[in-house]
Each structure stands twice: as structure tokens, then as C-alpha cells.
Design a protein around this motif. Structure first.
Motif, mmCIF file in Angstrom:
data_model
loop_
_atom_site.group_PDB
_atom_site.id
_atom_site.type_symbol
_atom_site.label_atom_id
_atom_site.label_comp_id
_atom_site.label_asym_id
_atom_site.label_seq_id
_atom_site.Cartn_x
_atom_site.Cartn_y
_atom_site.Cartn_z
ATOM 1 N N SER A 117 45.770 62.557 37.288
ATOM 2 C CA SER A 117 46.472 61.622 36.406
ATOM 3 C C SER A 117 45.500 60.614 35.806
ATOM 4 O O SER A 117 45.560 60.309 34.602
ATOM 5 N N PHE A 118 44.591 60.100 36.637
ATOM 6 C CA PHE A 118 43.589 59.150 36.151
ATOM 7 C C PHE A 118 42.642 59.818 35.162
ATOM 8 O O PHE A 118 42.249 59.220 34.156
ATOM 9 N N ILE A 119 42.278 61.070 35.451
ATOM 10 C CA ILE A 119 41.400 61.810 34.541
ATOM 11 C C ILE A 119 42.090 62.023 33.194
ATOM 12 O O ILE A 119 41.478 61.848 32.135
ATOM 13 N N GLU A 120 43.369 62.367 33.221
ATOM 14 C CA GLU A 120 44.107 62.578 31.967
ATOM 15 C C GLU A 120 44.132 61.303 31.132
ATOM 16 O O GLU A 120 43.932 61.333 29.916
ATOM 17 N N SER A 121 44.355 60.175 31.797
ATOM 18 C CA SER A 121 44.344 58.888 31.111
ATOM 19 C C SER A 121 42.984 58.641 30.445
ATOM 20 O O SER A 121 42.899 58.225 29.283
ATOM 21 N N LEU A 212 45.040 50.815 39.639
ATOM 22 C CA LEU A 212 45.896 51.244 38.531
ATOM 23 C C LEU A 212 45.628 50.417 37.276
ATOM 24 O O LEU A 212 45.477 50.958 36.172
ATOM 25 N N LEU A 213 45.531 49.099 37.443
ATOM 26 C CA LEU A 213 45.320 48.216 36.296
ATOM 27 C C LEU A 213 43.913 48.368 35.717
ATOM 28 O O LEU A 213 43.724 48.312 34.501
ATOM 29 N N SER A 214 42.913 48.562 36.608
ATOM 30 C CA SER A 214 41.519 48.625 36.141
ATOM 31 C C SER A 214 41.150 49.988 35.565
ATOM 32 O O SER A 214 40.109 50.116 34.926
ATOM 33 N N THR A 215 41.960 50.989 35.780
ATOM 34 C CA THR A 215 41.667 52.322 35.237
ATOM 35 C C THR A 215 42.691 52.685 34.160
ATOM 36 O O THR A 215 42.411 52.581 32.968
ATOM 37 N N VAL A 216 43.872 53.076 34.580
ATOM 38 C CA VAL A 216 44.900 53.495 33.617
ATOM 39 C C VAL A 216 45.301 52.341 32.705
ATOM 40 O O VAL A 216 45.472 52.524 31.491
ATOM 41 N N GLY A 217 45.443 51.138 33.277
ATOM 42 C CA GLY A 217 45.812 49.980 32.468
ATOM 43 C C GLY A 217 44.784 49.676 31.395
ATOM 44 O O GLY A 217 45.126 49.461 30.222
ATOM 45 N N MET A 218 43.502 49.687 31.778
ATOM 46 C CA MET A 218 42.434 49.423 30.815
ATOM 47 C C MET A 218 42.322 50.560 29.793
ATOM 48 O O MET A 218 42.049 50.310 28.614
#
Length: 324
Positions: A117-121, A212-218
Motif C-alpha cells: 500500500s505504501f509502495i502504491e502511494s 502513515l502521515l510521513s509517508t502516505v500523507g506526505m
């Protein structure tokens, strides 16, 4: 109790850890699981065939060996990974009522679901950057996003996801769990497992929120900023036709961003703040988040990208031509 008979508790003093969790299908509709599996199978099949087809077309078509389609290939690989992570447990429940999953197997599945999921973001952010460079600096685009640069971006995306999420399984393993071992989904999700613990989970909540905020959020913020800059550039173009042509190259990506981020934000909100949300609604949001994007992304890009469509039609024509 069923949980006591199916999950042996390992203990060391006051430390308790279940040997397995019980996954959940669609609450309230257990009698219809066999019928419900039909649309799920269709979505999984579309996702598998569609993403494999995208990879095949990009690899075989020399004209698609460009940054945009390299990033699209990364997106397709990520979507295939998400499908393969959830397919066995979801269909296992629908077809055979196989609800039990080992503790370590659950943590492994959870880790890969969140990594993908993080990679897709991150891939969606890289695609937004590619669109910005292509529209704002078209002449410099090939020299900025070279094949080597794209490979470095892909490696950085992979490492960021793996390293940032590496502590999560260990943070869950240190917790003491109570007698309840029933999860809310047919897959393992970090907030779901964490909420079964009867120990202090403040560290887990804090770390999960920060990551979550520092990866997907950013990623989401930078995607929005990219499109603000793209719109600013497009408005400076000479004619209306040029504006529409430039924006049309972004439509597929915008659809992919919305399809991914809207369910993800919804799922995060329901797990953290939606205590009164009906279980069925929570389950449907989770399935929308993990199954719909992998199935829709190949369709979105096949419909909106003329290059993908033309390459697909050429491949089909070659297959249908008789061999003499």
C-alpha cells in the motif's frame, strides 16, 4: 469458548500471545458467502489478467519504454502483489470457511499488505512528478527522468516501504493479547490486530500514525502540489486545445489517485475514529481499498491511454493473423 479451543495461548508469566487469529468474512451475510465469492472472483481475475497484460504490453512495445510506462509497470506489479496477498485468505473464507490464520502468518500478511500500500502511494507520487516534468519541462523530460533515474526512484520507493514498516510486526509481538482473537476482515490489518491487545498500545498507535502521515500523507500532499503546478503551467499555454491536450494526459493518473486514496482514508478513519460504524460498512470499505484499485487501474489506463490501447490492439491483431 470457540476462541479458547482453536487458539492455544503461549504464556510466560503475564505474557499471553495467541497461536492464531480468526478472520471474518462479511458480517451478517455468512450464509451467502458462496454467492458473494462470484463478484470477488471476477474482480480478482480482472486484476490478475489486467495487470499482467499491462506488464506484457509495456515489455513488448518499444515505444512504451518511457518513464510514464515504467512507473505504470511498477503500479501493476504492486497491484498484483496486493491481490496475491489477500486472495488466498478471502476466497478461503468464502469457499471453505477457513477462518484460522497463524499469529506469525498474520503478521507476515499484514506487513506485506501495508508495504505494498505504501509502495502504491509512492508510485502514484512518482507518476505525478513524471506528469509535472512532462508538461512543465517537456524538452528536459528525457534527460531528467532517464532509465537509471527511474530505477533509482523505484529502489528508493521499495526501501522506504520496507524500512519504515519493519518495526510494526515487532511492536505487535511484544503486546499481551486477551482471549478475543477474532479479526474484522478476511485479511490482517495493523489497527485490527493492535485493538485485540489488552496491553498499552500507545506506542503502536503513535508509531503507526507517524509513519502513515510521513509517508502516505506526505505523498498525497506532494501529489496535490504537483497538480497545482501542472494547472498553473497549463493555464499559461497558448490555446484551449493545448490546455485540454496537456490535461488529458493526466486523467488516468488522477483517476488512479482517487481510486486509491479515497478508500484508504476512509478505512483509516473508520479504524481509528469510527467506533460506532456498522461492521458491514467497515468491511465494505476495506474490500474497496484492497480489491477495487488493482482491478480498476488496468481498465483506467487501457481506456484512457491511447498508446496502451494501440499496443493492445496491435498485439491482438498479431495473434489473430494466420500463420502461413
Amino acid at each position: 469458548m470457540e476462541h479458547d479451543s482453536r487458539a492455544t495461548l503461549e504464556f510466560n508469566g503475564s505474557f499471553y500471545q495467541p497461536s492464531a487469529f480468526l478472520m471474518m468474512g462479511i458480517p451478517g451475510l455468512e450464509a451467502l458467502h458462496h454467492w458473494i465469492s462470484i463478484p470477488f472472483c471476477a474482480l480478482y481475475l480482472i486484476a490478475l489478467l489486467g495487470n499482467c497484460l499491462i506488464l506484457f504490453i509495456v515489455r513488448k512495445t518499444q515505444s512504451l519504454h518511457e518513464p510514464m510506462y515504467y512507473f505504470l509497470s511498477m503500479l501493476a506489479v504492486t497491484d498484483l502483489g496486493l491481490v496475491l496477498c489477500t486472495l488466498p485468505t478471502t476466497l478461503g473464507i468464502f469457499w471453505f470457511n477457513m477462518r484460522r490464520i497463524g499469529f506469525d502468518a498474520c503478521l507476515t500478511q499484514m506487513y506485506f499488505i501495508h508495504i505494498l500500500s505504501f509502495i502504491e502511494s509512492s508510485v502514484l507520487l512518482a507518476m505525478a512528478f513524471d506528469r509535472f516534468i512532462a508538461i512543465s519541462h517537456p524538452l528536459r523530460h528525457p534527460s531528467i527522468l532517464t532509465k537509471a533515474t527511474v530505477m533509482k526512484i523505484g529502489l528508493a520507493i521499495l526501501l522506504r516501504g520496507m524500512v519504515s514498516l519493519l518495526p510494526i510486526p515487532f511492536l505487535l509481538k511484544r503486546l499481551t493479547y486477551c482471549g478475543k482473537t477474532e479479526l474484522s476482515h478476511s485479511f490482517c490489518f495493523h489497527p485490527d490486530i493492535m485493538n485485540l491487545a489488552c496491553a498499552d498500545i500507545k506506542v503502536n498507535v503513535f508509531y503507526g500514525m507517524i509513519i502513515l502521515l510521513s509517508t502516505v500523507g506526505m505523498d498525497f500532499i506532494f501529489i496535490v502540489l504537483s497538480y497545482i503546478l501542472i494547472i498553473k503551467t497549463v493555464l499559461g499555454l497558448g490555446t484551449r486545445e493545448e490546455c485540454l491536450k496537456a490535461l488529458n494526459t493526466c486523467v488516468s493518473h488522477i483517476c488512479a489517485v482517487l481510486v486509491f486514496f479515497i478508500p484508504m482514508i476512509g478505512l483509516s478513519m473508520t479504524h481509528r475514529f469510527g467506533k460506532n460504524v456498522p461492521p458491514l460498512a467497515n468491511t465494505l470499505v476495506a474490500y474497496t481499498y484492497l480489491i477495487i484499485p488493482p482491478a480498476l487501474n488496468p481498465l483506467i489506463y487501457s481506456i484512457k491511454s491511447s498508446h496502451i490501447r494501440e499496443a493492445l490492439l496491435r498485439a491482438l491483431r498479431r495473434k489473430s493473423e494466420p500463420e502461413w
